[in-house]
Design an enzyme around this catalytic site. Structure first.
Site, PDB file in Angstrom:
ATOM      1  N   LEU A   1      23.266 -17.981  -5.789  1.00 28.94           N
ATOM      2  CA  LEU A   1      23.206 -17.459  -7.147  1.00 28.94           C
ATOM      3  C   LEU A   1      24.041 -16.194  -7.171  1.00 28.94           C
ATOM      4  CD1 LEU A   1      21.957 -17.285  -9.998  1.00 28.94           C
ATOM      5  CD2 LEU A   1      20.008 -16.118  -8.968  1.00 28.94           C
TER       6      LEU A   1
ATOM      7  N   CYS B   1       3.802   3.142   4.355  1.00 31.58           N
ATOM      8  CA  CYS B   1       4.953   3.154   5.250  1.00 31.58           C
ATOM      9  C   CYS B   1       6.240   3.533   4.506  1.00 31.58           C
ATOM     10  CB  CYS B   1       5.114   1.765   5.869  1.00 31.58           C
ATOM     11  SG  CYS B   1       5.471   0.506   4.641  1.00 31.58           S
TER      12      CYS B   1
ATOM     13  N   CYS C   1       0.799  -1.229   0.000  1.00 32.16           N
ATOM     14  CA  CYS C   1       0.000   0.000   0.000  1.00 32.16           C
ATOM     15  C   CYS C   1       0.829   1.275   0.000  1.00 32.16           C
ATOM     16  CB  CYS C   1      -0.949   0.010   1.193  1.00 32.16           C
ATOM     17  SG  CYS C   1      -0.144   0.397   2.753  1.00 32.16           S
TER      18      CYS C   1
ATOM     19  N   GLU D   1     -21.327  11.022  -0.112  1.00 29.99           N
ATOM     20  CA  GLU D   1     -21.568   9.683  -0.648  1.00 29.99           C
ATOM     21  C   GLU D   1     -21.934   9.627  -2.126  1.00 29.99           C
ATOM     22  OE1 GLU D   1     -23.947   7.265   2.539  1.00 29.99           O
ATOM     23  OE2 GLU D   1     -24.620   9.339   2.482  1.00 29.99           O
TER      24      GLU D   1
HETATM   25  C1  LIG Z   1       3.781  -6.086  -2.669  1.00 31.96           C
HETATM   26  C2  LIG Z   1       4.490  -7.008  -3.606  1.00 31.96           C
HETATM   27  C3  LIG Z   1       4.106  -7.018  -4.934  1.00 31.96           C
HETATM   28  C4  LIG Z   1       4.738  -7.873  -5.819  1.00 31.96           C
HETATM   29  N1  LIG Z   1       4.329  -7.874  -7.120  1.00 31.96           N
HETATM   30  C5  LIG Z   1       4.945  -8.688  -8.003  1.00 31.96           C
HETATM   31  C6  LIG Z   1       4.553  -8.714  -9.371  1.00 31.96           C
HETATM   32  O1  LIG Z   1       3.662  -7.983  -9.788  1.00 31.96           O
HETATM   33  N2  LIG Z   1       5.173  -9.574 -10.198  1.00 31.96           N
HETATM   34  C7  LIG Z   1       6.184 -10.395  -9.762  1.00 31.96           C
HETATM   35  O2  LIG Z   1       6.709 -11.142 -10.541  1.00 31.96           O
HETATM   36  N3  LIG Z   1       6.565 -10.390  -8.485  1.00 31.96           N
HETATM   37  C8  LIG Z   1       5.980  -9.572  -7.596  1.00 31.96           C
HETATM   38  N4  LIG Z   1       6.369  -9.576  -6.289  1.00 31.96           N
HETATM   39  C9  LIG Z   1       7.393 -10.552  -5.864  1.00 31.96           C
HETATM   40  C10 LIG Z   1       8.775  -9.967  -5.917  1.00 31.96           C
HETATM   41  O3  LIG Z   1       9.182  -9.822  -7.244  1.00 31.96           O
HETATM   42  C11 LIG Z   1       9.693 -10.915  -5.184  1.00 31.96           C
HETATM   43  O4  LIG Z   1       9.258 -10.983  -3.871  1.00 31.96           O
HETATM   44  C12 LIG Z   1      11.110 -10.418  -5.172  1.00 31.96           C
HETATM   45  O5  LIG Z   1      11.620 -10.306  -6.442  1.00 31.96           O
HETATM   46  C13 LIG Z   1      12.010 -11.281  -4.306  1.00 31.96           C
HETATM   47  O6  LIG Z   1      13.269 -10.662  -4.166  1.00 31.96           O
HETATM   48  P1  LIG Z   1      13.907 -10.334  -2.740  1.00 31.96           P
HETATM   49  O7  LIG Z   1      15.256  -9.775  -2.979  1.00 31.96           O
HETATM   50  O8  LIG Z   1      13.013  -9.484  -1.947  1.00 31.96           O
HETATM   51  O9  LIG Z   1      13.968 -11.771  -2.118  1.00 31.96           O
HETATM   52  P2  LIG Z   1      14.082 -12.205  -0.610  1.00 31.96           P
HETATM   53  O10 LIG Z   1      12.735 -12.161   0.003  1.00 31.96           O
HETATM   54  O11 LIG Z   1      15.130 -11.449   0.093  1.00 31.96           O
HETATM   55  O12 LIG Z   1      14.532 -13.711  -0.806  1.00 31.96           O
HETATM   56  C14 LIG Z   1      13.718 -14.627  -1.436  1.00 31.96           C
HETATM   57  C15 LIG Z   1      14.370 -15.980  -1.563  1.00 31.96           C
HETATM   58  O13 LIG Z   1      15.427 -15.928  -2.500  1.00 31.96           O
HETATM   59  C16 LIG Z   1      16.607 -16.521  -1.971  1.00 31.96           C
HETATM   60  N5  LIG Z   1      17.750 -15.802  -2.519  1.00 31.96           N
HETATM   61  C17 LIG Z   1      17.813 -14.464  -2.684  1.00 31.96           C
HETATM   62  N6  LIG Z   1      18.980 -14.161  -3.279  1.00 31.96           N
HETATM   63  C18 LIG Z   1      19.642 -15.294  -3.468  1.00 31.96           C
HETATM   64  C19 LIG Z   1      20.899 -15.616  -4.039  1.00 31.96           C
HETATM   65  N7  LIG Z   1      21.701 -14.683  -4.549  1.00 31.96           N
HETATM   66  N8  LIG Z   1      21.291 -16.902  -4.057  1.00 31.96           N
HETATM   67  C20 LIG Z   1      20.488 -17.866  -3.546  1.00 31.96           C
HETATM   68  N9  LIG Z   1      19.283 -17.630  -3.011  1.00 31.96           N
HETATM   69  C21 LIG Z   1      18.867 -16.360  -2.972  1.00 31.96           C
HETATM   70  C22 LIG Z   1      16.476 -16.412  -0.490  1.00 31.96           C
HETATM   71  O14 LIG Z   1      17.182 -17.439   0.144  1.00 31.96           O
HETATM   72  C23 LIG Z   1      14.970 -16.522  -0.282  1.00 31.96           C
HETATM   73  O15 LIG Z   1      14.613 -17.859  -0.146  1.00 31.96           O
HETATM   74  C24 LIG Z   1       5.771  -8.734  -5.368  1.00 31.96           C
HETATM   75  C25 LIG Z   1       6.161  -8.706  -4.029  1.00 31.96           C
HETATM   76  C26 LIG Z   1       5.533  -7.847  -3.158  1.00 31.96           C
HETATM   77  C27 LIG Z   1       5.944  -7.834  -1.726  1.00 31.96           C
HETATM   78  S1  FES Z   2       3.277  -1.174   2.347  1.00 34.97           S
HETATM   79 FE1  FES Z   2       1.443  -1.167   3.452  1.00 34.97          FE
HETATM   80  S2  FES Z   2       2.127  -0.886   5.465  1.00 34.97           S
HETATM   81 FE2  FES Z   2       3.936  -1.124   4.380  1.00 34.97          FE
END
Ligand SMILES: Cc1cc2nc3c(=O)[nH]c(=O)nc-3n(C[C@H](O)[C@H](O)[C@H](O)COP(=O)(O)OP(=O)(O)OC[C@H]3O[C@@H](n4cnc5c(N)ncnc54)[C@H](O)[C@@H]3O)c2cc1C
Ligand code: FES
Ligand code: FES
Length: 1333
Positions: free
Chosen positions: A408, A49, A46, A1273
């Site tokens: 990776l 934050c 949303c 409304e």
């Molecule tokens: C609000 C929201 C909306 C989203 N919308 C979309 C969307 O529209 N389309 C879409 O495709 N995705 C969407 N996502 C998903 C998002 O793309 C993935 O959550 C994100 O790419 C994960 O990356 P991260 O760095 O946050 O992973 P993390 O949460 O930090 O890690 C995820 C996993 O990857 C592993 N990992 C990370 N890096 C490595 C590495 N280098 N080597 C080995 N393992 C590794 C970790 O061990 C863990 O298990 C959304 C997510 C959120 C929260």
């Molecule tokens: S994105 Fe909704 S509270 Fe953080």
């Protein structure tokens, strides 16, 4: 490598101040530590934050500023970072930042709960691009939800920073309001002038980037000599290890193979939160620069796995600009999805590695990377190796996966080549910030110089548990020509291979299947186009396309290829300026900024949960039923009570007074009636402990029968909450005998309030006389007070409810806050401690109910000229498991069903169904938006049958002269007709109708639709006791005035309007006046702030109090007419004149006799009309809103900025109701859609590309304060113009395809509904497939 037992110090900066955490807990997020920043979903969905994080890039050494959602940022990830929050940007005490000033002065804040997040997204954008483009602005705000404003004014404020925004808002009209001098305050006073500016841009202070907080020098030094030591942070349950070198990382991974790498935490974080996954060790590679290396070679690009998706986007964009088009097919496909994947904040946080490794079935990038033959470079202590990002990897096959000790390191993406084409497709519930329903990556390679397929790969997301490859189909198509025969065969094979089970995650199976083939069709056409460009003359047998259905690839069919681009909305807001004789000091009628606007923008506005922790405070969490209808057999609390910090459990037995009512209990006893019913509450020292305890509670149930969820089931079981409500006029049966008839059904889905501030309350017991102070987010503090009184069995006078401001209510904070207040009060009484109860978004959505879904049946009798002779509508609403407001909603629904139409023979009947769902309740419009959709659908159906445009039928049947409603209340429809005509005029409706028809003739796969809808909306409650209000006005000896009244500030600007009234009455500037809060101790026995009459009735009460005071001051003023206000007050005090007065308003005598079907239930009507035009993509079901024009009769608006804000906000909320907001339940009655990822409220990109709002120049209504009207409304229903424009477009598609033009109306008109209604050869294939498979 040994893991030290003591935690390291965590060092980071917040707003230039150094923070040293000695015991940083990896489970604590940054949000938990901030105040101005708001919690609204906890899932990154949303943007409330949002803050800015600044870090020095280890490779480029540049400082990167990026926005993040703090609810997903573990504090441990901030080592060496500088955080800037809304408080750090500027403040009212020091200096406002231009972003803060402009969002407030442009009226971009209503409740203000989303505002700190909006400010921070915009601020971060300006840090990186001081003069951004409008597209960049749209992108930056795409992840920030606002439920109040409708986004238009927020964008207006942002646009003042943009390069393109130097022109006037009347772009294209050939006349500029600034040239006319409409912008200065004197011209605002010209009689009968129409103003088009709601703020004065010239007043804004300029943006001066040199004034921004600098990156802390200490952090610069830290990054110059980076710490190579491994840092460890131990929490209660989780240890965070952050190595300083790549070697250490590999060593740690070998030692803790089960430990995940934590990068953006956007995948791990939500899983740990909602699925309860606990990882005792987290490895953070944030300081490892090797994971951020990017290298370009002649044949491809290698991107470090640690790069954020935002960085990946920039890297790819750069590469695309450097290389020839043929080499960048895959990069461009990735870029396409990177624009719509999640929000800017998530793209800033999420890493490429995390995205790939998470292997979400909906992943937008993996399907493209897979078809683009990307490979993964893996590293471990053992060495490095490469694996393909193949279907086996995506399916998680061990043989094709990482080994536990491997990480990776980077991803290699090869260039594409000549004769190779790659495309990406995606369809989601809405364009921006929504997970895809289905996505796809497709690649084809042709034998050089031919259209013979040499290689083909197709992968889909969203259709199974993982990304699915259609490998078999692709193999079978090798060697084939790229022609219609191949297309047909490919579709059949794809349907066979990508076989969604009958039940798939998120449902929508037929829709998804249809997308599988529709996407391929789009790909087919795209490639054909590209091939044509490549070979001239081209030997492809284009003649093959000359099949029966598709005679040629003419421009008509090429419309299938265009995506809807994100466009920054434009528009004009028109209102009448105040009379030229009105004193400048008199603010009534002027677009005065929301009183709290600047406080919203600086984060200084205090909401309920911002109240600092009070002494000995405890937290409460609620335990709810997991069964829809069951007996509670046993409850085992033993494990829960053992959790450290847990203090007590509050059950029905602890209630000293009454436990709600027999049919609607506060806490369940023995039996539960729906999933989400509150059974008891846990009290603990912290919120986290209380929630952990809940997970340990074991409840056993015995299922009861019958379990009823749907309206149809309720009808079958005769399960109703109250008797039928009925209104009738004329002789309906007789009338039906002489005319043509249509009998149809209409389905309108429910709606979640989705106020940004979830339900919250803080109860503070006092030491004396059982007194309680309750701080609560409610529209009805008197109801909370009364409920707590009866629950605790103590008199009302011991309980004081305080409401400073509410972060959005929309009807959802009328009844429910009393339940939460009462339960928290029982906890406070039992434990003797203050109790804070803050609902998570998931719980709020699960427990509180929302707008009633409706099922309507109509029978309409009409002449072939479109005159409606008889209309019989029967409506059923789903009330849920208790009565709540369902009877009242049914009554209002029936009273309002006729909308703007005079039909002689009418019968309206309505019933509220009793089902095993959480009780539905009041919601903006109170039944009108659902019911009137049935009426308008009926009009559309008559139009289709008569072969006339719907607007003709509307006009023919509209009230024209002074008349009586179905309940015999007299009214004058003059303003209705004016709104209608002005709307037709302003929107150039008739011309545009022709243009739409022209467009539709020229385009087969895209269709446009246009609709204009009239509205007669009655305001107020149909009960007399609700039409009263009181106010208390104190004048202090320094001349300052404190105003208190019975209304609550929900964002609708009631406090601003009240001070405008007081300012006019007392003839003093608004700066002398103040409102502190709404308090039951200051004004007793208030009624709920609802039904659009808050400002009407409280305004009269404030006026009354001020007039009383002024009367008392009169002799003094007469004696010293040249004196100042302060002198008069001083004199009055000397003369012992009371400077405090209570004002009272005894309002409208509402009355309704249901026996006779007659009454005068409403004080007045608000009239309006809206015209909307849309374009739909028949192949995907997506739509774009081309233009909306609204004309609303506001009479003499108290504050045009606030009123236009209410209209726009309600319109966009209505648009959400009718197009995207869909509640999904499991077969067991569990609500699936419990957050912004599953429940899609409109985002900034949903605002119509052109959005014009006009207030009808003054008409008069004698009953209200200064002849103004309540507009809270009514705008909601006008959102249906978008719905009817969509159905108009769908009807055009169906007509062309020779399918029946009439179809069952179902709201919301989601992409799924639109796609399936635009039936074609692909839907046919899917139906045939379903039939025979
Ligand atoms: C609000 C929201 C909306 C989203 N919308 C979309 C969307 O529209 N389309 C879409 O495709 N995705 C969407 N996502 C998903 C998002 O793309 C993935 O959550 C994100 O790419 C994960 O990356 P991260 O760095 O946050 O992973 P993390 O949460 O930090 O890690 C995820 C996993 O990857 C592993 N990992 C990370 N890096 C490595 C590495 N280098 N080597 C080995 N393992 C590794 C970790 O061990 C863990 O298990 C959304 C997510 C959120 C929260
Ligand atoms: S994105 Fe909704 S509270 Fe953080
Ligand atoms: S002002 Fe945006 S949510 Fe209320």
């Amino acid at each position: 490598m040994p893991c030290p037992s003591r935690s390291d110090e965590l060092v980071f900066f917040v707003n230039g101040r150094k923070v040293i955490e000695r015991n940083a807990d990896p489970e604590v997020t940054l949000l938990m530590r901030l105040t101005g920043t708001k919690y609204a979903c906890g899932r990154g969905g949303c943007g409330a934050c949002t803050v800015m994080v600044s870090k020095r890039d280890p490779t480029s050494q540049e400082i990167r500023h990026f926005s993040v959602t703090t609810c997903l940022v573990p504090i441990c990830s901030l080592y060496g970072a500088a955080v800037t929050t809304v408080e750090g940007v500027g403040s009212m005490k020091t200096r406002l930042h231009p972003v803060q000033e402009r969002i407030a002065k442009s009226h971009g804040t209503q409740c203000g709960f989303c505002t700190p997040g909006m400010v921070m997204s915009m601020y971060t954008l300006l840090r990186n691009h001081p003069q951004p483009s409008e597209e960049q602005l749209l992108e930056a705000l795409g992840g920030n939800l606002c439920r109040c404003t409708g986004y238009r004014p927020i964008l207006a404020s942002g646009k003042t920073f943009c390069l393109e925004s130097n022109g006037c808002q009347q772009k294209g009209t050939g006349k500029c309001c600034l040239d006319l001098g409409e912008n200065d305050s004197s011209s605002l006073g010209r009689k009968s002038d129409i103003c088009t500016e709601l703020f004065v841009k010239e007043e804004f202070q300029p943006l001066d980037p040199t004034q921004e907080l600098i990156f802390p020098p200490e952090l610069l030094r830290m990054t110059e000599n980076p710490e190579k030591r491994t840092l460890t942070f131990h929490g209660e349950r989780v240890t965070w290890i952050s190595p300083g070198t790549f070697k250490d990382l590999l060593e740690l991974k070998a030692k803790h193979p089960e430990a995940p790498l934590i990068l953006g935490n956007t995948s791990l974080g939500p899983a740990m939160r909602s699925k309860g996954c606990l990882h005792p060790i987290l490895l953070s590679p944030a300081r490892i620069s090797e994971l951020n290396v990017v290298s370009k070679t002649n044949d491809g690009l290698t991107i470090g796995a640690g790069c954020s998706l935002a960085q990946v986007k920039d890297i790819l964009a750069e590469r695309v600009s450097e290389l020839p088009e043929e080499k960048t097919q895959t990069y461009r496909a990735l870029l396409k999805h990177l624009k719509s994947l999640a929000s800017q904040q998530i793209r800033n946080m999420a890493s490429l590695g995390g995205h790939i490794i998470s292997r979400h079935s909906y992943s937008d990038l993996n399907p493209i990377l897979a078809v683009g033959n990307a490979t993964l470079n893996l590293t471990s202590e053992e060495g490095t190796r490469r694996i393909p990002l193949s279907e086996h990897f995506l399916a998680g096959l061990a043989s094709a996966d990482l080994k536990p000790e491997e990480i990776l390191e980077s991803v290699y993406i090869p260039h594409s080549q000549k004769w190779e084409f790659v495309s990406a497709f995606r369809q989601a519930q809405c364009q921006q910030n929504a997970l895809p329903d289905v996505n796809a990556g497709m690649r084809v390679l042709f034998k050089e110089g031919t259209d013979i397929i040499e290689d083909l790969s197709i992968t889909y997301g969203g259709v199974g548990a993982a990304t699915v490859s259609a490998h078999k189909s692709c193999q079978q198509l090798l060697g084939r020509q790229w022609d219609e025969l191949m297309l047909d065969e490919a579709c059949r094979r794809l349907l066979d291979e990508v076989s969604l089970p009958g039940w798939a995650p998120g449902g929508r199976v037929e829709f998804k299947r249809t997308l599988v083939v529709s996407f391929f069709f789009k790909f087919y056409l795209q490639v054909l186009q590209e091939l044509k460009k490549l070979i001239k003359p081209f030997p492809v047998p284009v003649s093959a396309l000359n099949s029966r259905r598709y005679p040629e690839i003419s421009d008509r069919f090429l419309s299938a290829l265009e995506d809807f681009p994100g466009t920054v909305p434009q528009g004009v807001q028109r209102y009448q300026s105040v009379d030229s004789h009105q004193p400048l000091q008199d603010p009534v009628g002027r677009p005065v900024m929301h009183l709290s606007g600047l406080k919203h923008a600086t984060g200084e506005a205090e909401f309920c949960d911002d109240i600092p922790m009070v002494d000995k405070e405890l937290c409460m969490a609620l335990v709810t039923s997991t069964r829809a209808y069951a007996k509670i057999i046993s409850i085992d609390l033993s494990e829960a009570l053992e959790i450290p910090g847990v203090v007590d459990v509050i059950t029905a037995k602890d209630i000293p007074g009454t436990n709600g009512t027999e049919d609607d209990k506060l806490l369940a006893v023995d039996e539960v009636l729906c999933v989400g019913q509150i059974i008891f509450a846990v009290v603990a020292e912290t919120d986290v402990q209380a929630k952990r305890a809940i997970e340990k509670i074991k409840i056993t149930y015995e299922e009861l029968e019958p379990i009823i969820f749907t309206i149809k089931d309720a009808i079958k079981h005769n399960s109703f909450l109250c008797p039928e409500k009925k209104l009738e006029q004329g002789n309906i049966e007789e009338a039906f005998e002489k005319v043509d008839q249509i009998v149809e059904e209409v389905h309108v889905g429910g709606q979640e309030h989705f106020y940004m501030e979830t339900q919250r309350v803080l109860v503070i017991p006092k030491t004396e006389d059982k007194e309680l102070d309750i701080y609560v987010s409610t529209q009805d503090p008197a109801h909370v007070q009364k409920t707590v009184s009866s629950t605790l069995n103590i008199p009302i006078n011991r309980i004081t409810c305080h409401v400073k401001r509410v972060g959005g209510g929309f009807g959802g904070k009328i009844g429910r806050p009393a339940v939460f207040g009462a339960i928290a009060a029982v906890g406070a009484l039992k434990t003797g401690h203050p109790i804070r109860l803050v609902l998570d978004r998931e719980d709020d959505m699960l427990i509180t109910g929302g707008r009633h879904p409706l099922f309507g049946k109509y029978k309409v009798g009409f002449m072939n000229n479109g005159r409606i002779k008889a209309l019989d509508i029967e409506c059923f609403i789903n009330g849920g498991c208790t009565l709540d407001d369902s009877e009242l909603v049914t009554e209002f629904l029936i009273l309002k069903l006729e909308n703007a139409y005079k039909i002689r023979n009418l019968r309206f009947r309505g019933r509220a169904c009793l089902t095993n769902l959480p009780s539905n309740t009041a919601f903006r419009g109170f039944g009108f938006p659902q019911g009137t959709l049935v009426t308008e659908s009926c009009i559309t159906a008559v139009a289709a049958k008569c072969g006339l445009p719907p607007e003709k039928i509307r006009e023919k049947n509209m009230y024209r002269t002074v008349d009586k409603t179905i309940y015999k209340q007299a009214f004058n429809p003059e303003s209705l007709i004016r709104c209608w005509n002005e709307c037709l005029d302003a929107s150039s409706f008739h011309n545009r109708r022709k243009q739409v028809e022209e467009f539709n003739k020229k385009n087969y796969w895209k269709k446009r639709g246009i609709a204009v809808i009239p509205m007669k909306f009655s305001v107020g409650f149909a009960a007399t006791s609700y039409h009263q209000a009181a106010a208390l006005v104190h004048i202090y000896t320094d001349g300052s005035v404190l105003v208190t009244h019975g209304g609550n500030e929900l964002g609708q600007g009631i406090h601003t309007k009240m001070l405008q009234v007081a300012s006019r009455e007392l003839k003093i500037p608004m700066s002398h006046l103040h409102i502190c809060e709404t308090s039951t101790a200051m004004v007793p026995n208030t009624i709920a702030t609802a039904a659009s009459v808050g400002a009407d009735i409280n305004g009269k009460a404030v006026q009354n109090a001020c007039q009383i005071l002024l009367k008392r001051l009169e002799p003094i003023i007469k004696k010293n007419p040249e004196g100042t206000w302060e002198e008069w007050i001083e004199a009055a005090f000397e003369q012992r004149i009371s400077l405090s007065a209570t004002g009272y308003f005894r309002g409208y005598k509402a009355f309704m006799d249901w026996e006779k079907g007659e009454g005068d239930p409403f004080p007045y009507y608000v009239y309006g009309a809206a015209c909307s035009e849309v374009e739909i993509d028949c192949l995907t079901g997506a739509h774009k809103k081309i233009r909306t024009d609204i004309v609303m009769d506001a009479c003499c608006s108290l504050n045009p900025a606030i009123d236009i804000g209410q209209i726009e906000g309600a319109f966009i909320q209505g648009m959400g109701l009718y197009t995207t907001e869909e509640l999904k339940y499991s077969p067991e009655g569990v609500l699936y859609s419990r957050g912004p990822d599953e429940y899609k409220i409109p985002t900034i990109s949903d605002v119509p590309e052109e959005f014009n709002v006009s207030l009808l120049p003054s008409s008069q209504t004698p009953l209200t304060i200064y002849s103004s009207k309540g507009l809270g409304e009514s705008g909601m229903f006008l959102g249906s113009s978008v719905f009817f424009a969509i159905t108009d477009a769908v009807a055009a598609a169906r007509k062309e395809r020779d399918i029946a033009e009439d179809f069952t109306v179902k709201s919301p008109a989601t992409p799924e509904w639109v796609r399936m209604a635009c039936a074609d050869r692909f839907t046919e294939m899917v139906w045939n497939y379903c039939l025979f498979s």
